[in-house]
Design a protein around this motif. Sequence first.
Motif, short mmCIF file in Angstrom:
data_model
loop_
_atom_site.label_atom_id
_atom_site.label_comp_id
_atom_site.label_asym_id
_atom_site.label_seq_id
_atom_site.Cartn_x
_atom_site.Cartn_y
_atom_site.Cartn_z
N PHE A 134 8.88 -10.79 1.17
CA PHE A 134 7.47 -11.12 0.93
C PHE A 134 7.35 -12.32 0.01
CE2 PHE A 134 7.84 -6.72 2.09
CZ PHE A 134 6.96 -6.68 3.16
N GLN A 135 8.03 -12.21 -1.15
CA GLN A 135 7.82 -13.26 -2.14
C GLN A 135 8.54 -14.56 -1.75
OE1 GLN A 135 7.80 -11.61 -6.17
NE2 GLN A 135 7.41 -9.65 -5.32
N TYR A 139 4.96 -15.47 1.24
CA TYR A 139 3.88 -15.78 0.30
C TYR A 139 4.02 -17.10 -0.43
CZ TYR A 139 2.75 -10.84 1.10
OH TYR A 139 2.45 -9.64 1.67
N ALA A 156 -3.31 -2.66 11.19
CA ALA A 156 -3.94 -1.63 10.36
C ALA A 156 -5.32 -1.24 10.90
CB ALA A 156 -4.04 -2.11 8.91
N GLY A 180 -1.12 -2.03 0.09
CA GLY A 180 -2.27 -1.81 0.99
C GLY A 180 -2.81 -3.09 1.60
N ILE A 185 -6.69 -0.11 5.79
CA ILE A 185 -6.52 1.35 5.83
C ILE A 185 -7.39 2.01 4.77
CG2 ILE A 185 -4.85 3.24 5.48
CD1 ILE A 185 -2.78 1.49 6.88
N PHE A 201 -3.23 -1.46 -3.99
CA PHE A 201 -2.31 -2.08 -4.93
C PHE A 201 -1.36 -2.97 -4.15
CE2 PHE A 201 1.58 -2.10 -7.52
CZ PHE A 201 1.08 -2.31 -8.80
N ASP A 202 -1.36 -4.25 -4.46
CA ASP A 202 -0.45 -5.16 -3.74
C ASP A 202 -0.13 -6.33 -4.64
OD1 ASP A 202 0.85 -6.77 -1.58
OD2 ASP A 202 -0.12 -5.34 -0.24
N LEU A 203 0.78 -7.17 -4.20
CA LEU A 203 1.20 -8.33 -5.00
C LEU A 203 0.01 -9.26 -5.26
CD1 LEU A 203 4.55 -8.97 -3.10
CD2 LEU A 203 4.34 -8.20 -5.48
N GLY A 227 -0.22 -6.16 -8.55
CA GLY A 227 0.97 -5.77 -9.29
C GLY A 227 2.16 -5.64 -8.36
N PHE A 229 5.00 -3.07 -7.17
CA PHE A 229 5.22 -1.61 -7.23
C PHE A 229 6.63 -1.21 -7.66
CE2 PHE A 229 4.82 -1.83 -2.28
CZ PHE A 229 6.16 -2.17 -2.09
N ALA A 243 1.96 3.06 3.77
CA ALA A 243 1.84 2.75 5.20
C ALA A 243 2.69 1.52 5.50
CB ALA A 243 0.38 2.49 5.57
N ILE A 245 5.58 0.73 4.49
CA ILE A 245 6.21 0.18 3.29
C ILE A 245 7.71 0.50 3.29
CG2 ILE A 245 6.26 0.23 0.76
CD1 ILE A 245 3.72 -1.04 2.00
N ASP A 248 10.70 -1.32 5.05
CA ASP A 248 11.12 -2.66 4.63
C ASP A 248 12.26 -2.63 3.61
OD1 ASP A 248 9.48 -4.41 6.08
OD2 ASP A 248 7.78 -4.03 4.74
N1 SAM Z 1 0.29 -1.10 4.17
C1 SAM Z 1 -0.15 -2.23 4.98
C2 SAM Z 1 -0.31 -1.80 6.42
O1 SAM Z 1 0.21 -0.75 6.80
O2 SAM Z 1 -0.97 -2.53 7.16
C3 SAM Z 1 0.77 -3.43 4.87
C4 SAM Z 1 2.20 -3.22 5.24
S1 SAM Z 1 3.22 -4.67 5.01
C5 SAM Z 1 4.55 -4.34 6.12
C6 SAM Z 1 3.97 -4.43 3.42
C7 SAM Z 1 3.04 -4.68 2.25
O3 SAM Z 1 3.73 -4.39 1.03
C8 SAM Z 1 2.55 -6.11 2.15
O4 SAM Z 1 1.16 -6.13 2.01
C9 SAM Z 1 3.26 -6.63 0.90
O5 SAM Z 1 2.53 -7.62 0.22
C10 SAM Z 1 3.40 -5.38 0.08
N2 SAM Z 1 4.46 -5.49 -0.92
C11 SAM Z 1 5.72 -5.96 -0.72
N3 SAM Z 1 6.43 -5.91 -1.87
C12 SAM Z 1 5.58 -5.42 -2.82
C13 SAM Z 1 5.74 -5.16 -4.21
N4 SAM Z 1 6.89 -5.39 -4.82
N5 SAM Z 1 4.67 -4.67 -4.89
C14 SAM Z 1 3.49 -4.43 -4.25
N6 SAM Z 1 3.30 -4.65 -2.92
C15 SAM Z 1 4.33 -5.16 -2.22
#
Ligand code: SAM
Length: 341
Positions: A134-135, A139, A156, A180, A185, A201-203, A227, A229, A243, A245, A248
Amino acid sequence: DSEPKKEDLQQIIQLMDGFKASKALFTASKMGVFDLLQRKPGLDAAQVAQEIKAAVKGTEGLLGACVSLGLLQIYKNTDLATRYLWSDSPFSLHGYIQHCNETLWPLFSHLESAVREGTNQHERAFGKKANDLFQDTYYNNQSVKLRFMNAMHSIAKVTGKAVATAFDLSSYKTACDLGGCTGAIAYELTKAHPEMSVTVFDLPEVVEMSEHFHPSHTDNRVSFVAGDFFKDELPKADLYILARILHDWPDEKVHILLKKIGDACTPGCGVLLSEILLNEDRSGPSRGLLQALSMSDGKQRSAAEYSTLLKSHGFITAEIRHTDNLLDAMLCVKEMCSASS
Ligand code: SAM
């Protein structure tokens, strides 16, 4: 057995031609064919070619392929395309199709290397190493980020209601959707559960864009917190949503995240997991097994594997639902007494 069987040949040909069909769909979607024919049904090939700024011969070929695949009739969208393929339809998969074309297609073109090396192929496909998908990949470029968010949002929206209504969640009043993303969702959860409020809660990179995706009737029961996670304190909630998550991440990372959730939960709190659940004998579904080939550092798992991971952090699997939608769901509940009591 001296003659090849028709059904056998059909099955093999379908697999051999699958990539051509995928690319025809991706290309028509990217060039705006479905959007155009939604606005202006009844155009002929030359008119379509002019509007999408393409050669008449090429356009005829693409339109013909789409007709043969059940996506167009000469030339307007079929019901299927009207429901899923133009960008503004409520269940549009346009965003995810762009992700398939721009991200997954290049990755899959390096499948042989992925298999030989057992690693993800981001560096080969995109010229840069991705330690954190992601990072490092999605992003650090605004248009790639938006494309990824659109892709997540489109899936979603299609799956959200099935996930939100898979179980009786009436005992939970506050939920936190970890990762999220656009809140799709979360909005489905508040729609289905009038007394529930949801924190997404997301980045920070994602949360700063979330307004782009708010539905027109914004719901003040959905809020966003930025934040990481793995590192930051999780918002308090009595139901945590995961969902798409956990697939990955490798088990070590999953344990870090589940430990944090376990620590934040009191007995009776829940985790709602939504993933493609692999059959226990790993015979399918092929959607999950094919997704695993894109070789992120995570993996696809079965319900029993997820249950084991959650059990080690004090969560008992209460219910498993194989929805008829793209994602399955599991509800796990924090045990009443922990080992330390
Ligand atoms: N939950 C959503 C859905 O089902 O449509 C998005 C799923 S997407 C595959 C993974 C999500 O996890 C992304 O929105 C990403 O930004 C977030 N994510 C990845 N690493 C993260 C972290 N360290 N802290 C918070 N969110 C994170």
